[in-house]
Design an enzyme around this catalytic site. Structure first.
Site: not given
Length: 376
Positions: A264, A318, A321, A327
């Protein structure tokens, strides 16, 4: 700097739907799904194929996703969550998991790696830490028994926090209190010839030290760089310095044969008021410049002949999250297929199909389910 060897392509589709943009290169990308508004896996499969993305990393082994990517030639990393690591220490249960989540999809969906756990050493759960290697060993032995150990690797994704020292890169070292766990894990990677995976985010270093860390240095922009006083190697970006620090730590514990991969890395396009640097402009620079480096098949100063193996985080924003605003804003795209920022070239997200056209994917998923039952 090496000559760019991976060209770009232009995809023009005169169909209805959202046209989106990204660098069209062979790059790994994380496909997270902690959201309630993402496009269907079938639409995502078309998107990634149009973008020339050849490798995808999941955080689970989602049947709908793996079914949607049948015969696409896209390679998958699939995951076993931290909550299931202790269960995987039982060889019989690990074998059962492989029979359910891996065997039915091969060779039609290309699964090349299984990550057992994610950033386990970032927490304080020593039982989980102790269970990690036995779980990895059980999954590997299950692959051996199925004749898949030469096709599918076993690894775990670690946080950069496991380093006790990262500067200069050549003096990189693991935290000594983690030695009892990490040393045998390195032995496992050496034996199985699998990669040691790290989640590395220069953004966090910049956020914590914006007054002293050069923004150009972390964004791969033009800068004088930082020279390692022990090797005299010059680093023009922080990510490569972090990668070499992990290489140094791995080699210091006797394993020059292990490849370090980045499972990542990314940069948020939005953050809270105290999340310095989380902007669309900085995210575009970080990811755009990074993808150009990947296209060049560039290595780090310590390993110039070894192309850096990187999975960018992440495909979509997203919305579910937890944590700070950043985030939920690491995506290259919004869930509707619109690019969060423009970093080049064209891809295509097909429009949603009406219910009358959903029969074929449904039958495909049914076929997979039947195969799973027959193999159980």
């Amino acid at each position: 700097m090496a000559k760019q060897t991976s060209g770009c392509f232009l995809l023009c589709l005169l169909l209805s739907g959202q046209v989106i943009q990204i660098l069209g290169i062979a790059v790994g990308i994380n496909y997270g799904q902690i959201a309630n508004n993402l496009p269907s896996p079938n639409r995502v499969a078309s998107l990634l194929r149009s973008l020339n993305v050849s490798r995808v990393k999941l955080y689970d082994a989602d049947q709908n996703v793996l079914s949607a990517f049948i015969n696409t030639d896209i390679e998958f990393v699939i995951g076993i969550g931290n909550e299931n690591v202790s269960t995987m220490t039982d060889p019989a249960k690990a074998l059962g998991w492989l029979r359910q989540h891996v065997l039915p999809y091969l060779p039609f969906t290309k699964i090349t790696c299984i990550t057992v756990g994610n950033e386990i050493f970032k927490g304080n759960d020593t039982v989980l830490m102790a269970n990690l290697l036995p779980a990895m060993q059980s999954v590997y032995q299950g692959l051996v028994s199925l004749g898949l150990d030469k096709k599918v690797n076993v690894a775990s994704a670690h946080s950069l926090d496991m380093l006790g020292n990262s500067y200069p890169p050549s003096a990189g070292s693991f935290k000594q209190d983690l030695a009892v766990y990490i040393q045998p894990i390195l032995d496992f990677h050496s034996m199985t010839k699998s990669p040691f995976l790290i989640n590395a985010y220069p953004y966090f270093a910049y956020k914590a030290n914006a007054g002293t860390v050069s923004l150009d240095y972390v964004l791969f922009e033009l800068n004088a760089g930082v020279t390692d006083p022990l090797t005299n190697l010059n680093y023009d970006n922080m990510l490569y310095a972090q990668i070499d620090a992990v290489y140094a730590a791995v080699r210091a514990w006797g394993h020059p044969d292990i490849e370090v991969g980045i499972s990542e890395t990314g940069w948020p396009s939005r953050g809270d008021s105290d999340e310095i640097g989380a902007t669309p402009e900085n995210a575009a620079k970080y990811n755009g410049n990074l993808l150009q480096r990947i296209a060049m098949k560039q290595g780090t100063p310590m390993n110039p002949s070894v192309p850096v193996d990187i999975y960018v985080f992440a495909l979509f924003n997203e919305d579910l999250k937890p944590g700070p605003t950043s985030e939920r804003n690491y995506g290259l795209f919004y869930p509707d297929g619109t690019p969060v920022y423009n970093i080049g070239l064209h891809g295509y997200l097909p429009p949603m199909l009406s219910s009358s056209f959903k029969m074929v994917p449904a039958l495909c998923t049914l076929g997979i389910a039947i195969a799973i039952l027959l193999l159980a």
